[in-house]
Design a protein around this motif. Structure first.
Motif, PDB file in Angstrom:
ATOM      1  N   GLU A 368      51.363  39.258  31.286  1.00 51.69           N
ATOM      2  CA  GLU A 368      51.967  38.691  32.403  1.00 51.69           C
ATOM      3  C   GLU A 368      51.570  39.407  33.731  1.00 51.69           C
ATOM      4  OE1 GLU A 368      54.385  37.639  28.910  1.00 51.69           O
ATOM      5  OE2 GLU A 368      53.752  39.397  29.700  1.00 51.69           O
ATOM      6  N   GLU A 369      51.753  40.838  33.408  1.00 50.38           N
ATOM      7  CA  GLU A 369      51.459  41.789  34.701  1.00 50.38           C
ATOM      8  C   GLU A 369      50.038  41.719  35.115  1.00 50.38           C
ATOM      9  OE1 GLU A 369      51.686  44.464  37.704  1.00 50.38           O
ATOM     10  OE2 GLU A 369      53.226  43.110  36.809  1.00 50.38           O
ATOM     11  N   ARG A 372      49.430  38.703  36.841  1.00 53.38           N
ATOM     12  CA  ARG A 372      50.148  39.030  38.069  1.00 53.38           C
ATOM     13  C   ARG A 372      49.199  39.525  39.130  1.00 53.38           C
ATOM     14  NH1 ARG A 372      52.287  41.777  41.839  1.00 53.38           N
ATOM     15  NH2 ARG A 372      51.655  43.679  40.564  1.00 53.38           N
ATOM     16  N   TYR A 384      56.645  38.582  38.984  1.00 55.57           N
ATOM     17  CA  TYR A 384      57.111  38.278  37.768  1.00 55.57           C
ATOM     18  C   TYR A 384      58.374  37.702  37.771  1.00 55.57           C
ATOM     19  CZ  TYR A 384      58.456  38.808  32.819  1.00 55.57           C
ATOM     20  OH  TYR A 384      58.798  38.769  31.680  1.00 55.57           O
ATOM     21  N   GLU A 386      60.060  34.863  35.577  1.00 57.03           N
ATOM     22  CA  GLU A 386      60.695  34.580  34.543  1.00 57.03           C
ATOM     23  C   GLU A 386      61.853  33.420  34.540  1.00 57.03           C
ATOM     24  OE1 GLU A 386      60.522  35.239  29.529  1.00 57.03           O
ATOM     25  OE2 GLU A 386      60.677  36.943  30.946  1.00 57.03           O
ATOM     26  N   ASP A 506      56.521  32.510  33.782  1.00 59.63           N
ATOM     27  CA  ASP A 506      56.736  33.668  33.795  1.00 59.63           C
ATOM     28  C   ASP A 506      56.461  34.148  35.449  1.00 59.63           C
ATOM     29  OD1 ASP A 506      56.724  34.527  30.932  1.00 59.63           O
ATOM     30  OD2 ASP A 506      54.649  33.540  30.952  1.00 59.63           O
ATOM     31  N   LEU A 507      55.779  33.560  36.116  1.00 54.54           N
ATOM     32  CA  LEU A 507      55.383  33.979  37.437  1.00 54.54           C
ATOM     33  C   LEU A 507      55.631  32.988  38.443  1.00 54.54           C
ATOM     34  CD1 LEU A 507      51.598  35.500  36.557  1.00 54.54           C
ATOM     35  CD2 LEU A 507      53.985  36.631  36.529  1.00 54.54           C
TER      36      LEU A 507
END
Length: 555
Positions: A368-369, A372, A384, A386, A506-507
């Motif tokens: 996820e990072e 991002r 981020y 969520e 998530d984002l």
């Protein structure tokens, strides 16, 4: 929640007594008319004790009992354990020299002590577990003796604390539930949590009479027995002991949960008729789903089909609806009916091939990072979020109704949400929510949300993570997410708060220059969309709310 650098070293040595005294005073002021003679006697005796004896009583109440070895009790703030105990014994709040079974005595001993004291009664002792040794002793030594007699006066004395039931009642009256305890006070003392100043008065107290209190305790006892029940006969006995329908909404809900739990165990034991009877007494999911399955298993396809129609027309929550939709094609075929095939609005998907990244400590970053950072620009910042952003906005928007003084909603000063938050009548009990919808319809929600973000910052709210919801993120969200989108999202949250507060993307990426945004669900290699995530994605697509799924593989 607002955090503090304060640690337990900053608390007074007898902080727990101050907290317990607060509880005692609170219950005495609000529930004195519900207390039994024994409970009133306990409170009167406690108030008259010297402080060190009060400390010992509270210390023992927080430990696993009811038996305690004198040689294992050491508290710096209690100068003389023996003197404090003597004063408790004098007023009947503690006892010593009680007769103990060998099981009770042995459970207070270490294995080495058991071997030293009872070697002549034990076989294969060195290899056996302590539980096996106790079983051997129990079979050979059926009589009861005092602790001193069992231990040949080698290990001092023991104390028995027999008022745990009274203390449990005080805790239940204070917290209004069976899962909170005095650690809530510690969090308050440490400055970890601050709570809203909501209304708690005699009119709105949780238990209106002694009968309601005892009914709650009966349901808790049955639940605890169910967790230990292993035989079908025990399950059937529990079913016969469940109280009849209750007038108190909270108690009826707890009764329904117990019916569901017990029915499921009976179903697993192939006691389908009794399980079906219990499911019929519950208004909570998954009772109707299980009834449909049992009716189908018993050959009552028409009954199963009729009940399925009721669920599809008026689902209790998201999961019940989803399960019913999955069962519908199979049952429709059995009854010769046709159902329209559900079509999903398309969800935008992207396939990405990205390099794995590491942080400054050479730790591999979460997917996820990585995404991002790939999406983020100064002009289009990506965060981020969520399940924290949209639910945080929801909590700020709902704040005045969430903490409104409603009958049965608040029991004590340490609640981050009302007790009826997950109950089916939560919205109906708060007609003021209609005014909150009007704020969104009139596009006046920005000031409302900002006001509560500013005025309540740091106050515990079940939906708001203050460390996360910083002003930059709040401002970007309010600038770019249209009121119509927030209204749609808040409606779905209110329909099933417990289920729908999770599964969000998530984002989120903002496009401030065009007052636009998009949400991004990230899936790494081998990952798949979960049911709760799919429900949100379908809902977003149906309501033209921008949400995408990005599938990532590594270079």
């Amino acid at each position: 929640m607002s955090q503090s650098t304060t640690n337990t070293a900053d608390l007074a040595a007898d902080y727990y007594l101050t907290n317990f005294q607060f509880l005692v005073d609170w219950v005495s002021q609000r529930y004195a008319d519900l207390l039994s003679a024994d409970e009133l006697h306990f409170l009167a005796c406690f108030q008259q004790l010297p402080r060190t004896s009060q400390c010992l009583l509270v210390r023992l109440s927080s430990r696993k009992g009811p038996l305690f070895r004198y040689d294992k009790l050491h508290y710096a703030e209690i100068e003389s354990i023996e003197q404090a105990a003597t004063e408790l014994i004098a007023v009947g709040l503690l006892s010593d020299n009680a007769l103990l079974s060998i099981d009770e005595a042995a459970n207070l001993l270490t294995k080495a002590e058991l071997l030293s004291l009872f070697m002549e009664h034990l076989q294969g002792a060195k290899q056996a577990r302590k539980e096996e040794l106790i079983a051997q002793l129990s079979a050979q030594l059926p009589e009861s003796k005092t602790w001193e007699d069992w231990t040949n006066h080698q290990l001092g004395k023991t104390y028995r604390l027999d008022n745990q039931a009274i203390i449990s009642t005080l805790l239940l009256l204070f917290f209004g539930n069976a899962y909170q305890d005095l650690t809530e006070f510690v969090l308050q003392d440490l400055g970890l949590y601050r709570y809203e100043n909501y209304t708690i008065d005699h009119q709105h107290r949780i238990f209106k009479n002694r009968a309601e209190l005892e009914q709650y305790q009966q349901l808790i006892q049955l639940r605890d027995e169910l967790q230990l029940a292993a035989e079908v006969e025990h399950l059937a006995n529990l079913a016969n002991r469940i109280p009849a329908q209750l007038n108190h909404a909270g108690l009826q809900r707890r009764r329904a949960r117990l019916c569901n739990q017990l029915a499921y165990e009976l179903e697993r034991a192939n006691k389908h008729t009794l399980a079906l009877q219990l499911y019929c007494q519950s208004h909570l999911p998954p009772a109707r789903e299980r009834r449909i399955r049992l009716l189908e298993k018993q050959g009552d396809i028409a009954g199963a089909w009729q009940l399925l129609g009721e669920v599809l027309n008026s689902p209790c929550d998201e999961h019940e609806l989803q399960v019913a939709q999955r069962m519908a094609p199979r049952l429709a075929k059995k009854v010769g009916e046709t159902i329209a095939k559900q079509t999903r609005a398309p969800v935008i998907e992207q396939q990405l091939i990205l390099p794995q990244l590491v942080d400054e400590n050479n730790n591999i970053l979460r997917v996820e990072e990585v995404v991002r950072q790939f999406a983020h620009t100064d002009e289009s910042p990506c965060f981020y979020v969520e399940n924290l952003l949209l639910t945080g906005l929801f909590g700020l928007w709902l704040w005045p109704e969430m903490f409104r003084g409603i009958d049965g909603a608040f029991a004590n000063p340490f609640q981050a949400a009302p007790l009826d938050l997950y109950q089916e009548n939560f919205v109906n009990n708060r007609p003021g929510i209609q005014q909150l919808w009007q704020l969104l319809d009139d596009n006046q929600h920005h000031d409302h949300i900002r006001e509560f973000w500013r005025d309540k910052n740091g106050v515990a709210n079940h939906f708001v993570s203050w460390q996360f919801l910083e002003q930059e993120l709040l401002d970007l969200a309010l600038q770019t997410i249209p009121a119509a989108h927030l209204k749609a999202i808040f409606k779905r949250l209110l329909f099933d708060i417990k289920s729908n507060r999770s599964g969000l993307p998530d984002l989120i990426q903002f496009f401030p220059s065009s007052n636009n945004y998009r949400m991004i669900e990230v899936k790494g290699p081998g990952d798949r969309i979960q049911d709760n995530q799919q429900r949100w994605l379908d809902y977003f697509a149906a309501n033209t709310i921008p949400a995408e799924v990005w599938y990532v593989n590594w270079q």
